[in-house]
Scaffold this active site. Structure first.
Site, mmCIF file in Angstrom:
data_model
loop_
_atom_site.group_PDB
_atom_site.id
_atom_site.type_symbol
_atom_site.label_atom_id
_atom_site.label_comp_id
_atom_site.label_asym_id
_atom_site.label_seq_id
_atom_site.Cartn_x
_atom_site.Cartn_y
_atom_site.Cartn_z
ATOM 1 N N CYS A 39 42.075 35.168 40.819
ATOM 2 C CA CYS A 39 40.720 35.319 40.277
ATOM 3 C C CYS A 39 40.752 36.096 38.958
ATOM 4 C CB CYS A 39 39.863 36.038 41.321
ATOM 5 S SG CYS A 39 38.278 36.624 40.721
ATOM 6 N N CYS A 42 38.383 39.097 38.653
ATOM 7 C CA CYS A 42 38.865 40.185 39.517
ATOM 8 C C CYS A 42 39.886 41.040 38.770
ATOM 9 C CB CYS A 42 39.507 39.624 40.785
ATOM 10 S SG CYS A 42 38.397 38.660 41.825
#
Length: 116
Positions: A39, A42
Site C-alpha cells: 500500500c 501506507c
C-alpha cells in the site's frame, strides 16, 4: 530515562493478543494503524504515525499488516488501507480511512489531549 514511545508492530495473532490486552489493561487510548506492505499511501504515512507516537507517549500505537493478521483486520471490518481505528476503554470511538494526517492528529488530540 523514560522509554521512547514507539509504534508496536504485531506479526502473529498471539503477539497481537498479548500486546493489545496489555494496552487495554493500561487504560491508554489505543490507535491501530491497519496497513499493507503493498500500500503506497501506507508507506507515506508511516513516518508520521511514528512522530505521533513520540508526541503522544500516553497513547498506545499499533501497526497491523492486514496480510499478516487477516483475522484482526476482519474483526475490525477493515476494507481499505490505511485505516486507523481509535479505541477508548476498549470501544471504538473513531475511524479514519486514508492517509489523512490532519484528521488523525485531530482525533487523537480530542481523545488524549497533551497536558503540559
Amino acid at each position: 530515562m523514560a522509554e521512547e514511545a514507539q509504534v508496536i508492530a504485531c506479526h502473529t495473532v498471539q503477539e497481537w493478543n498479548e500486546k493489545f490486552q496489555k494496552a487495554k489493561d493500561s487504560g491508554k487510548l489505543i490507535v491501530i494503524d491497519f496497513t499493507a506492505s503493498w500500500c503506497g499511501p501506507c508507506r507515506v504515512i508511516t513516518p508520521y504515525v511514528s512522530e505521533l507516537a513520540k508526541k503522544f507517549p500516553h497513547v498506545a500505537f499499533f501497526k497491523v499488516d492486514v496480510d499478516d493478521l487477516k483475522d484482526v483486520a476482519e474483526e475490525y471490518k477493515v476494507e481499505a488501507m490505511p485505516s486507523f481505528v481509535i479505541l477508548k476503554e476498549g470501544q471504538e470511538v473513531e475511524r479514519i480511512v486514508g492517509a489523512r494526517k490532519d484528521e488523525l492528529l485531530h482525533k487523537i488530540a480530542v481523545h488524549a489531549p497533551i497536558t503540559a
